[in-house]
Design a protein around this motif. Structure first.
Motif, PDB file in Angstrom:
ATOM      1  N   UNK A 137     -37.998  63.223-112.824  1.00 49.68           N
ATOM      2  CA  UNK A 137     -39.134  62.599-112.135  1.00 49.68           C
ATOM      3  C   UNK A 137     -40.443  62.869-112.871  1.00 49.68           C
ATOM      4  N   UNK A 138     -40.510  63.990-113.587  1.00 51.65           N
ATOM      5  CA  UNK A 138     -41.704  64.264-114.393  1.00 51.65           C
ATOM      6  C   UNK A 138     -41.857  63.243-115.515  1.00 51.65           C
ATOM      7  N   UNK A 139     -40.726  62.774-116.038  1.00 53.42           N
ATOM      8  CA  UNK A 139     -40.751  61.831-117.150  1.00 53.42           C
ATOM      9  C   UNK A 139     -40.812  60.374-116.695  1.00 53.42           C
ATOM     10  N   UNK A 140     -39.937  60.029-115.752  1.00 52.67           N
ATOM     11  CA  UNK A 140     -39.816  58.629-115.333  1.00 52.67           C
ATOM     12  C   UNK A 140     -39.678  58.561-113.809  1.00 52.67           C
ATOM     13  N   UNK A 141     -40.778  58.593-113.084  1.00 50.33           N
ATOM     14  CA  UNK A 141     -40.700  58.568-111.619  1.00 50.33           C
ATOM     15  C   UNK A 141     -40.028  57.295-111.116  1.00 50.33           C
ATOM     16  N   UNK A 142     -39.323  57.424-110.008  1.00 48.74           N
ATOM     17  CA  UNK A 142     -38.710  56.281-109.336  1.00 48.74           C
ATOM     18  C   UNK A 142     -38.708  56.566-107.846  1.00 48.74           C
ATOM     19  N   UNK A 143     -38.331  55.567-107.049  1.00 53.52           N
ATOM     20  CA  UNK A 143     -38.405  55.731-105.602  1.00 53.52           C
ATOM     21  C   UNK A 143     -37.099  56.181-104.973  1.00 53.52           C
ATOM     22  N   UNK A 144     -35.970  55.995-105.703  1.00 51.58           N
ATOM     23  CA  UNK A 144     -34.686  56.301-105.048  1.00 51.58           C
ATOM     24  C   UNK A 144     -33.710  56.972-106.003  1.00 51.58           C
ATOM     25  N   UNK A 145     -33.092  58.051-105.497  1.00 48.08           N
ATOM     26  CA  UNK A 145     -32.004  58.742-106.172  1.00 48.08           C
ATOM     27  C   UNK A 145     -30.812  58.768-105.217  1.00 48.08           C
ATOM     28  N   UNK A 146     -29.638  58.510-105.759  1.00 53.17           N
ATOM     29  CA  UNK A 146     -28.409  58.519-104.961  1.00 53.17           C
ATOM     30  C   UNK A 146     -27.466  59.557-105.554  1.00 53.17           C
ATOM     31  N   UNK A 147     -26.995  60.471-104.741  1.00 54.35           N
ATOM     32  CA  UNK A 147     -26.065  61.503-105.195  1.00 54.35           C
ATOM     33  C   UNK A 147     -24.683  61.128-104.699  1.00 54.35           C
ATOM     34  N   UNK A 148     -23.766  60.880-105.633  1.00 48.02           N
ATOM     35  CA  UNK A 148     -22.391  60.521-105.303  1.00 48.02           C
ATOM     36  C   UNK A 148     -21.482  61.685-105.668  1.00 48.02           C
ATOM     37  N   UNK A 149     -20.735  62.184-104.696  1.00 48.61           N
ATOM     38  CA  UNK A 149     -19.905  63.368-104.922  1.00 48.61           C
ATOM     39  C   UNK A 149     -18.607  63.247-104.138  1.00 48.61           C
ATOM     40  N   UNK A 150     -17.579  63.903-104.630  1.00 47.92           N
ATOM     41  CA  UNK A 150     -16.310  63.883-103.907  1.00 47.92           C
ATOM     42  C   UNK A 150     -16.408  64.700-102.625  1.00 47.92           C
ATOM     43  N   UNK A 151     -16.992  65.902-102.698  1.00 45.19           N
ATOM     44  CA  UNK A 151     -17.085  66.758-101.515  1.00 45.19           C
ATOM     45  C   UNK A 151     -18.501  67.307-101.385  1.00 45.19           C
ATOM     46  N   UNK A 152     -19.011  67.281-100.163  1.00 39.79           N
ATOM     47  CA  UNK A 152     -20.348  67.789 -99.839  1.00 39.79           C
ATOM     48  C   UNK A 152     -20.179  69.008 -98.942  1.00 39.79           C
ATOM     49  N   UNK A 153     -20.517  70.172 -99.484  1.00 39.38           N
ATOM     50  CA  UNK A 153     -20.341  71.435 -98.768  1.00 39.38           C
ATOM     51  C   UNK A 153     -21.665  72.103 -98.421  1.00 39.38           C
ATOM     52  N   UNK A 154     -22.742  71.354 -98.406  1.00 37.89           N
ATOM     53  CA  UNK A 154     -24.048  71.958 -98.145  1.00 37.89           C
ATOM     54  C   UNK A 154     -24.149  72.509 -96.724  1.00 37.89           C
ATOM     55  N   UNK A 155     -24.833  73.621 -96.616  1.00 42.98           N
ATOM     56  CA  UNK A 155     -25.175  74.183 -95.319  1.00 42.98           C
ATOM     57  C   UNK A 155     -26.349  73.392 -94.724  1.00 42.98           C
ATOM     58  N   UNK A 156     -26.554  73.463 -93.412  1.00 43.53           N
ATOM     59  CA  UNK A 156     -27.692  72.761 -92.809  1.00 43.53           C
ATOM     60  C   UNK A 156     -29.019  73.111 -93.484  1.00 43.53           C
ATOM     61  N   UNK A 157     -29.203  74.356 -93.874  1.00 41.78           N
ATOM     62  CA  UNK A 157     -30.454  74.738 -94.540  1.00 41.78           C
ATOM     63  C   UNK A 157     -30.595  74.047 -95.890  1.00 41.78           C
ATOM     64  N   UNK A 158     -29.479  73.869 -96.595  1.00 48.82           N
ATOM     65  CA  UNK A 158     -29.520  73.164 -97.882  1.00 48.82           C
ATOM     66  C   UNK A 158     -29.917  71.704 -97.679  1.00 48.82           C
ATOM     67  N   UNK A 159     -29.364  71.097 -96.653  1.00 45.38           N
ATOM     68  CA  UNK A 159     -29.677  69.681 -96.381  1.00 45.38           C
ATOM     69  C   UNK A 159     -31.149  69.538 -95.981  1.00 45.38           C
ATOM     70  N   UNK A 160     -31.631  70.475 -95.186  1.00 46.44           N
ATOM     71  CA  UNK A 160     -33.034  70.418 -94.781  1.00 46.44           C
ATOM     72  C   UNK A 160     -33.953  70.613 -95.982  1.00 46.44           C
ATOM     73  N   UNK A 161     -33.565  71.500 -96.883  1.00 44.56           N
ATOM     74  CA  UNK A 161     -34.380  71.738 -98.080  1.00 44.56           C
ATOM     75  C   UNK A 161     -34.431  70.485 -98.963  1.00 44.56           C
ATOM     76  N   UNK A 162     -33.293  69.803 -99.138  1.00 51.18           N
ATOM     77  CA  UNK A 162     -33.292  68.590 -99.935  1.00 51.18           C
ATOM     78  C   UNK A 162     -34.159  67.515 -99.289  1.00 51.18           C
ATOM     79  N   UNK A 163     -34.078  67.389 -97.959  1.00 48.16           N
ATOM     80  CA  UNK A 163     -34.902  66.403 -97.258  1.00 48.16           C
ATOM     81  C   UNK A 163     -36.383  66.732 -97.405  1.00 48.16           C
ATOM     82  N   UNK A 164     -36.714  68.013 -97.371  1.00 47.10           N
ATOM     83  CA  UNK A 164     -38.107  68.431 -97.521  1.00 47.10           C
ATOM     84  C   UNK A 164     -38.627  68.117 -98.920  1.00 47.10           C
TER      85      UNK A 164
END
Length: 522
Positions: A233-260
């Motif tokens: 984002x420092x080099x080439x800002x954009x409005x949308x990033x999509x993370x595609x993964x086989x398994x999502x094991x984030x804790x609620x705090x991790x999800x809140x941090x990413x949203x923040x």
């Protein structure tokens, strides 16, 4: 939420399917518990992953995927099919469509994991039909989107996702050729090899206005993704990033941090996963895990294998015709067509070379997609004659324990044989039985490397080829040309590009592409 203490795992091969979840051994000894959240996709975490332990001061446990071909030999159609399914589900999420591909694809995937004949092929065909419909409905998406995969585990997965989109592709790398231009780098703190380099020939690949799709096999905390987004984002800002993964094991705090972080940056961060849940670990997991590794290393399955009596055979590379072997420096629609065609030609030349009826195609670290395509072609050509499986060597130093409830039963250790940016080190090949049994081991192992990796270390006593001689009847070597990064650019003639793909400047030297016009995408 549905708890899961045991489940089913497999590699699409009937004689390898077990009713024992391959995370049980670790879960019981670490006091870990894995749970799956209910989503629109009917897949459990235990359908896709097992657990192992590894030598790592930051994270002692290792998720072992049954569908990547990195730690477990797998049906190549299954490996490719799961990537296409992840890509198709991601397309639906971005476009806001519900085509039903998630549920239908998951049903076929589960059947393939259980050993159902033809289910993996049906999954690929279902996803191919979905992809064609998507490109007709939204021709703009392929031209504005770039897919970015993570080395080393998700390089082939990212390729398959980009195939689903019809989009251009780049993966991170730990190899830095002298001529490469470094666009960005970021850290994966929990990994055995932490630094990722982005070395695109054409910087336009990472500066398009559409979404950037980041592909990894697992999302544990999301920190690597945030590091990537911050660097780009420092080099080439954009409005949308999509993370595609086989398994999502984030804790609620991790999800809140990413949203923040997304709110603070003013961007949309969307996560798409085939299975979602949590891996709950006790507070003393690191000390307990290290003790388990220390206690079981001496009694674990052998870390090496006896040298074979039959010398490796070098096979001729026929029909390659300058195809780009991977996406370290970018991969466009021309590269995709050329590589698929080359894989078909090469496989047709190889079918008569094998000595038996159980063939393993072994890729090398980041080089996974080209060997995967060759393996899938061999699987189709040898249908009814031989079983073909796919695997790739790895950097992560995992413990091997010969127990049905443990995901890594055996390990071969050998020195690195290319020129990684972080220096030489040990490498590994997992789940190759040290004492092949009829119907269970491999009669032939086809090692696929690129020319940079075909060094004296590969052939030396104790090297990969030497070690593999103890787990099969015959080792074969196939070396693909490693096309270098482009030293300069070439201007395109004023010819309108095809409507489905964007115009972009050439970034490959004449030696890397057939002609300047071919390399310019014109």
């Amino acid at each position: 939420m549905s708890g899961a203490a045991v489940g089913r795992s497999g590699t699409g091969e009937r004689d390898c399917v077990s009713d024992v979840w391959t995370g049980r051994w670790v879960a019981e000894r670490l006091g870990a518990r894995i749970t799956t959240e209910s989503t629109a996709i009917p897949l459990a975490l235990t359908d896709l992953v097992g657990l192992a332990l590894r030598h790592n001061t930051r994270r002692v446990h290792l998720l072992v995927s049954a569908v990547l071909g990195k730690y477990v030999p797998a049906d190549p159609a299954l490996v490719y099919g799961v990537g296409r399914l992840l890509g198709a589900v991601t397309v639906d999420r971005v476009t806001g469509r519900d085509t039903g591909i998630a549920r239908a694809g998951a049903t076929l995937l589960r059947a393939a994991l259980a050993g159902s004949s033809g289910s993996a092929d049906a999954l690929i065909q279902l996803c191919a039909t979905h992809g064609e419909a998507h490109r007709v409905a939204r021709p703009d998406l392929a031209s504005s989107t770039t897919v970015l995969g993570y080395a080393e585990t998700a390089t082939a997965l990212g390729h398959a996702v980009s195939d689903a989109w019809g989009a251009d592709y780049l993966h991170s790398t730990r190899r830095s050729p002298p001529a490469a231009r470094r666009f960005a780098e970021f850290e994966e703190e929990h990994s055995h090899a932490t630094r990722h380099l982005l070395l695109p020939d054409d910087e336009e690949l990472l500066s398009r206005g559409g979404p950037l799709v980041l592909v990894d096999d697992e999302l544990s905390t999301g920190q690597t993704v945030l590091n990537t987004v911050a660097a780009l984002h420092r080099r080439t800002p954009r409005s949308r990033y999509v993370i595609a993964t086989l398994v999502d094991l984030r804790e609620p705090a991790d999800r809140a941090r990413m949203a923040s972080v997304a709110r603070r940056m003013g961007v949309d961060l969307t996560v798409v996963a085939l299975a979602r849940g949590r891996l709950r670990l006790p507070t003393d997991v690191l000390s307990t895990g290290r003790r388990l590794v220390t206690d079981h290393e001496p009694s674990a399955a052998p870390t090496g294998a006896p040298a074979g009596g039959t010398p490796p055979r070098r096979l001729p590379l026929l029909g390659w015709h300058g195809a780009r072997e991977g996406a370290r420096h970018g991969f466009d629609r021309h590269d995709r067509t050329a590589l698929h065609t080359a894989a078909e030609r090469v496989a047709a030349q190889l079918v008569a070379r094998f000595t038996g009826d159980r063939v393993l195609v072994l890729g090398s670290e980041e080089l996974m997609y080209a060997p995967l395509l060759i393996a899938n072609q061999l699987r189709m050509l040898l249908a009814g004659v031989a079983v073909v499986r796919f695997l790739a060597t790895a950097r992560s130093p995992a413990l091997a324990v010969d127990d049905p409830g443990y995901a890594i039963r055996s390990r071969i250790t050998f020195p690195s044989h290319d020129d990684p940016a972080d220096g030489p080190g040990l490498r590994y090949a997992y789940n190759l039985p040290p004492d092949p049994k009829p119907g269970h081991g491999f009669t032939d192992v086809l090692v696929v490397v690129d020319s940079v990796g075909d060094t004296p270390a590969l052939h030396a006593p104790g090297g990969l080829l030497d070690q593999l001689g103890g787990v099969c009847d015959q080792v074969h070597l196939l070396t693909l040309p490693s096309l270098p990064p482009a030293p300069e650019t070439v201007s395109c003639p004023s010819v309108p590009p095809p409507v489905l793909f964007p115009p972009h400047r050439c970034a490959a030297p004449a030696s890397a592409r057939t002609t300047a016009a071919r390399s310019a995408g014109c």
